[in-house]
Design an enzyme around this catalytic site. Structure first.
Site, PDB file in Angstrom:
ATOM      1  CB  ALA A 180      12.497  17.280 -14.382  1.00 13.83           C
ATOM      2  CB  ILE A 192      13.435  12.639 -10.096  1.00 19.37           C
ATOM      3  CG1 ILE A 192      13.222  11.806 -11.378  1.00 19.37           C
ATOM      4  CG2 ILE A 192      12.108  13.004  -9.443  1.00 19.37           C
ATOM      5  CD1 ILE A 192      12.490  12.529 -12.506  1.00 19.37           C
ATOM      6  CE  LYS A 193      15.608  21.366  -8.071  1.00 15.14           C
ATOM      7  NZ  LYS A 193      15.218  22.762  -8.271  1.00 15.14           N
ATOM      8  CB  VAL A 194      11.650  14.471  -4.321  1.00 12.05           C
ATOM      9  CG1 VAL A 194      11.594  13.503  -5.487  1.00 12.05           C
ATOM     10  CG2 VAL A 194      12.782  14.090  -3.383  1.00 12.05           C
TER      11      VAL A 194
END
Ligand code: E4P
Length: 220
Positions: A56, A83-85
């Site tokens: 996400a 978590i995607k950054v």
């Protein structure tokens, strides 16, 4: 090799997860927009269908904002959500902090091997080089995957998995397999293309016709 589905369509996750070969799912803001649905609801439903990592993406541009969004997502969504950054200075800073908290991070929008190495050094669980978008820009996307895998082979201490992304057709996936990529994320259409083969269909048709004859002869 892990195979992820690149989608925000819950029905596609249900379909491919039923094959028993799905290891995770990647979403991004554009896929969420295309789904026309609420971000958290979609991710929650996908996370219930696939036990593997579900990416996400945060949308803040500064590290503090990314961390706040990431922590909120982790608090509200199932445990298998990671978590995607983006691969920016703030993204690396957030990756380092989240990794220290035991939160898995997928660093996305990677377009050269140096970015991939920096993401790995920051503690990313996954680094996502985009193959198709480099091809679209007139470069060789698979050459980047080759460079990154060669780099990884020189530094066996790197724990970060290389997640080939923006894969558009089966040839991309087959090339990733030959290069020993750890993970590939592909659209549902590419999953279907990989599985289908006209000789499989034709062979099955012949076996069924022959079996019908065996049954008709009372030899089944
Ligand atoms: C990866 O995580 C991205 O969601 C995705 O692979 C991007 O693919 P595209 O370039 O086809 O949009």
């Amino acid at each position: 090799m892990e195979l992820f589905l690149d989608t925000a369509e819950v029905d596609e996750v249900r379909e491919i997860a039923a094959w028993g070969v799905l290891d995770g799912v990647t979403t991004n803001p554009s896929l969420i927009r295309r789904s026309g649905r609420d971000f958290r609801s979609v991710v929650r439903e996908i996370a219930a269908l696939c036990p593997g990592p579900i990416s996400a993406e945060v949308t803040a541009l500064d590290a503090e904002g990314m961390l706040a969004q990431a922590r909120a997502l982790k608090a509200e969504l199932p445990a298998n959500v990671i978590i995607k950054v983006p691969c920016t200075p703030a993204g690396l800073q957030a990756t380092r902090a989240l990794a220290a908290e035991g939160i898995g991070v997928n660093v996305t929008l990677v377009f050269n091997a140096a970015q991939a190495l920096l993401a790995a050094k920051a503690g990313a669980a996954y680094v996502s080089p985009f193959v198709g978008r480099l091809d679209d820009a007139g470069q060789d996307g698979m050459a980047l995957i080759d460079e990154i895998m060669t780099t990884w082979s020189h530094y066996p201490e790197l724990r970060t998995k290389v997640l080939a992304a923006s894969l558009r057709h089966p040839a991309h996936v087959l090339a990733c397999m030959q290069l020993g990529v750890h993970t590939a994320t592909l659209p549902a259409a590419v999953f279907r293309q990989l599985l289908r083969h006209p000789l499989t269909d034709r062979g099955l048709e012949a076996f069924l016709a022959d079996w019908a004859a065996v049954e008709a002869a009372g030899h089944a």
